[in-house]
Design a protein around this motif. Structure first.
Motif, PDB file in Angstrom:
ATOM      1  N   ALA A 139       0.841  -1.207   0.000  1.00 50.12           N
ATOM      2  CA  ALA A 139       0.000   0.000   0.000  1.00 50.12           C
ATOM      3  C   ALA A 139       0.872   1.252   0.000  1.00 50.12           C
ATOM      4  CB  ALA A 139      -0.927   0.001   1.216  1.00 50.12           C
ATOM      5  N   GLU A 176       1.183   3.860  -3.087  1.00 48.50           N
ATOM      6  CA  GLU A 176       0.839   5.277  -2.881  1.00 48.50           C
ATOM      7  C   GLU A 176       1.937   6.196  -3.421  1.00 48.50           C
ATOM      8  OE1 GLU A 176      -0.621   6.560   1.024  1.00 48.50           O
ATOM      9  OE2 GLU A 176       0.674   8.336   0.908  1.00 48.50           O
ATOM     10  N   ASP A 207       1.265  -6.594  -7.584  1.00 50.56           N
ATOM     11  CA  ASP A 207       0.208  -5.698  -7.088  1.00 50.56           C
ATOM     12  C   ASP A 207       0.561  -4.234  -7.337  1.00 50.56           C
ATOM     13  OD1 ASP A 207      -1.330  -7.804  -6.229  1.00 50.56           O
ATOM     14  OD2 ASP A 207      -0.760  -7.627  -4.107  1.00 50.56           O
ATOM     15  N   VAL A 245      -8.847   2.798   5.327  1.00 51.16           N
ATOM     16  CA  VAL A 245      -8.391   1.775   4.381  1.00 51.16           C
ATOM     17  C   VAL A 245      -9.565   1.397   3.493  1.00 51.16           C
ATOM     18  CG1 VAL A 245      -7.589  -0.624   4.198  1.00 51.16           C
ATOM     19  CG2 VAL A 245      -6.660   0.863   6.000  1.00 51.16           C
ATOM     20  N   GLY A 246      -9.318   1.292   2.202  1.00 46.55           N
ATOM     21  CA  GLY A 246     -10.373   0.867   1.298  1.00 46.55           C
ATOM     22  C   GLY A 246     -11.106   2.008   0.620  1.00 46.55           C
ATOM     23  N   THR A 247     -10.796   3.271   1.011  1.00 50.88           N
ATOM     24  CA  THR A 247     -11.413   4.414   0.320  1.00 50.88           C
ATOM     25  C   THR A 247     -11.032   4.357  -1.162  1.00 50.88           C
ATOM     26  OG1 THR A 247     -11.237   5.771   2.321  1.00 50.88           O
ATOM     27  CG2 THR A 247     -11.518   6.944   0.231  1.00 50.88           C
ATOM     28  N   SER A 248     -12.004   4.573  -2.025  1.00 52.35           N
ATOM     29  CA  SER A 248     -11.709   4.456  -3.460  1.00 52.35           C
ATOM     30  C   SER A 248     -10.815   5.605  -3.905  1.00 52.35           C
ATOM     31  CB  SER A 248     -13.000   4.466  -4.270  1.00 52.35           C
ATOM     32  OG  SER A 248     -13.503   5.783  -4.367  1.00 52.35           O
ATOM     33  N   ARG A 249     -10.026   5.321  -4.929  1.00 56.09           N
ATOM     34  CA  ARG A 249      -9.150   6.379  -5.457  1.00 56.09           C
ATOM     35  C   ARG A 249      -9.952   7.525  -6.031  1.00 56.09           C
ATOM     36  NH1 ARG A 249      -4.920   3.087  -8.904  1.00 56.09           N
ATOM     37  NH2 ARG A 249      -4.367   1.640  -7.240  1.00 56.09           N
ATOM     38  N   ALA A 262      -4.124   8.983   3.683  1.00 59.28           N
ATOM     39  CA  ALA A 262      -4.633   7.614   3.582  1.00 59.28           C
ATOM     40  C   ALA A 262      -4.168   6.795   4.779  1.00 59.28           C
ATOM     41  CB  ALA A 262      -4.143   6.979   2.287  1.00 59.28           C
ATOM     42  N   THR A 273      -3.641   1.415   8.128  1.00 62.92           N
ATOM     43  CA  THR A 273      -4.128   0.382   9.047  1.00 62.92           C
ATOM     44  C   THR A 273      -5.537   0.755   9.477  1.00 62.92           C
ATOM     45  OG1 THR A 273      -3.195   1.621  10.901  1.00 62.92           O
ATOM     46  CG2 THR A 273      -1.853  -0.162  10.018  1.00 62.92           C
ATOM     47  N   ASP A 274      -6.286  -0.235   9.932  1.00 64.24           N
ATOM     48  CA  ASP A 274      -7.624   0.041  10.447  1.00 64.24           C
ATOM     49  C   ASP A 274      -7.508   0.840  11.746  1.00 64.24           C
ATOM     50  OD1 ASP A 274      -8.813  -1.314   8.359  1.00 64.24           O
ATOM     51  OD2 ASP A 274      -8.664  -3.250   9.393  1.00 64.24           O
ATOM     52  N   GLY A 314     -16.940   7.607   3.865  1.00 65.28           N
ATOM     53  CA  GLY A 314     -17.397   6.925   2.654  1.00 65.28           C
ATOM     54  C   GLY A 314     -18.456   7.737   1.923  1.00 65.28           C
TER      55      GLY A 314
END
Lengths: 375, 375
Positions: free
Chosen positions: A141, A145, A245, B330-334, B349, B352-353, B368
């Motif tokens: 990640a 980035e 990836d 984490v997981g936010t769309s580009r 960004a 980590t959670d 989101g």
């Protein structure tokens, strides 16, 4: 002042004149704006440090020591040097004054660097470096980035066509220490032969098992497939999956190649490095990768970053903007001049009557009522 | 690297950290944008030059020579020095590579300068200088333009209350060579006594006729009236009228004082110099004045300019802007991230959670759907 040398500068140093000086500033600004929009916070280390600060830590880049322009400081009586690179300074800051900041720590920087000598490809000794470092991770990640950020910054600068060369700086060393053993005192020789794509040499050195690496170089997908087909075991396969990836995250219009043996200038990177190229630009337009920072207590922290030199972009004609310069005749009111500037004009006040707009690089002339285009 | 010195910098050198590094960059950018809007074109001379280039020409500023950080260049085997000032370099460019450009030639610059030692007031050895030079005139219109430009640049940087101290660097010398004769070998002594406002000393030195100059110092209008009342003859009266015109052009909210004997740091200025101050800022915030550039063929060309050091403004807390930093889970769309940046956010960004927005200096968090303010 000696009249013969008047205006002459030492070898490898130059004046940037209009409009290139403005282009350099605009490009630097653009790159730093892009990285700031991704949350990278600016640091501004000094131009000069103790020599050992610049060669220690991240500065372990091969040959960093030989690049330094050194002098004895009359104040401290110690040897100082001009920074040849800002990446290492950002690492020093992350490991010391910002050691208590949460990770990942994202830092950016931009400014001049100096090296003792230019290269054949680039004779300049002073260059403007800009970059971003993400400290505290070198995972997929983080690498993704930073690589995407480098691509975005270069595309914003006006480079539409980019190609990225991915390298695996620690790959050969890991092979030699694992599945493809090489005596410790021969690793360097094998590396050099691989650098030269010297198949005959590898055979002569008894390292013909490294030959497949030379073939596994080229467009990234094919190269990764070739490397996977070598069945190097789970650790290597996981790394190759990470590389895949990263490669997959790049925009479709970016051409990506992979060379698992390339190590030129990647002396301090770890599992992944990258160099970015663009047509019409001399040499690389940017480079970076994963690495580690050494803290004062000796522990090492992972990081990933990229940097670029604005100069190559200026030399390629980027960063120039169409000037909107308007000549104001003598007697123009200050209020009119201020209004024109607020509307985006650069005003050029004539100090004499009948000033020639062309001589002042003006595109327009103010007639007291409106901007008149110059023929 | 020695662990004890890790992170330490030589005396007089420092790291700018967030958010001050960003503030310094923003202030520099602001000043250069202001001068560019008045038609000043950017030059970017090198950090390092032959020592004699930096001490010749405009560099004749008193003590310029003693300020240089010198070293022997391993490439050219000659003594180079780090620039202690960019004004002289701009003059060199105007007199050489841009000698063929129409006058007035307006140039701007901004970047780091280095001096061998700090002062008691300001221990820093590396500073960021920005400035503008108008070359080819030192008349009232030119001086007024440059002084108003300096004021505008400083006001744009956030300094609402400014005061300008006007000086007349060549005034005492002209008096001594004209209506108030002083033996050539005594002029320096008289000047020193005037610097110290030393009335008794002037009397002892047989220069009591210079006493009225000490009284003619203070708010500009009163000081000018006092100087006019000395009836020094047409040439002096014309100069005083010029000074009055420059003073009258300043905005009403700028406090203006005049000291006809002050010469500290105005060693290379001619008929007029100025220093600008602001409450809350250590030392001067800017200075400038009229001077002359020497061309390689020996002829001299009039000029006027100003420069300022961004560092004092940063130290006074200027240039900071409220960060709009938003943490992206984490997981936010580009695409979402890009939209937020386009709307002016700096995106951070999370890798980590459950990343803590405070730890990353974020004011908001993306859920989101929308930006949620952090409590």
């Amino acid at each position: 002042m000696n009249e013969v040398t008047a205006g002459l500068l030492p070898e490898g140093l130059r004046d940037r004149l209009p409009p290139q000086a403005e282009a350099a500033a605009a490009l630097l600004r653009g790159v730093l704006d892009t990285v700031a929009s991704h949350g990278y916070e600016r640091v501004q280390p000094p131009l000069v440090e103790y020599e050992e600060s610049l060669t220690g830590r991240v500065g372990a880049e091969s040959g960093a020591n030989a690049k330094l322009l050194r002098f004895v400081d009359p104040v401290t009586q110690r040897t100082l040097a001009l920074r040849p690179d800002i990446t290492g300074q950002a690492g020093r800051i992350a490991a010391t004054r910002l050691a208590h900041y949460a990770r990942p720590l994202r830092l950016s920087y931009g400014g001049p660097v100096l090296r003792v000598k230019g290269t054949q490809l680039n004779p300049e000794r002073e260059m403007i470096q800009a970059g971003a470092e993400l400290i505290g991770s070198d995972g997929v990640a983080a690498v993704t980035e930073v690589l995407l950020l480098a691509v975005e910054a270069l595309q914003s600068a006006g480079l539409e066509t980019l190609s990225v060369d991915v390298t695996l700086p620690s790959f050969v060393g890991a092979l030699a220490a694992g599945p493809w053993p090489v005596a410790a005192d021969k690793i360097e020789a094998v590396h050099t032969l691989l650098d030269g794509k010297d198949v005959a040499g590898l055979r002569a050195a008894g390292a013909s098992h490294y030959e497949p690496l030379i073939a596994a170089s080229g467009p990234a997908e094919a190269a990764l497939a070739a490397l996977r087909a070598l069945h190097l075991g789970p650790a290597f396969e996981a790394r190759l999956a990470d590389v895949a990836d990263v490669v997959a995250a790049l925009p479709a219009d970016v051409r990506v190649t992979l060379d698992p043996t390339e190590r030129h200038g990647f002396g301090f990177q770890s599992w992944i490095g990258f160099a970015i190229y663009a047509p019409g630009v001399r040499g690389e337009v940017g480079r970076g990768g994963a690495y580690a920072i050494t803290h004062p207590d000796g522990h090492r922290e992972t990081a990933v970053g990229f940097s670029l030199y604005v100069d190559a972009l200026v030399d390629a004609g980027l960063g120039l903007s169409a000037a909107r310069r308007i000549l104001l005749p003598v007697g123009t009111s200050r209020a009119d001049a201020a209004k024109l500037r607020a509307a985006g004009w650069s005003t050029v006040a004539a100090l004499t009557d009948n000033a020639d707009p062309h001589a002042f690089r003006c595109t327009h002339r103010w007639n007291g009522v409106e901007a008149v285009a110059i023929k």
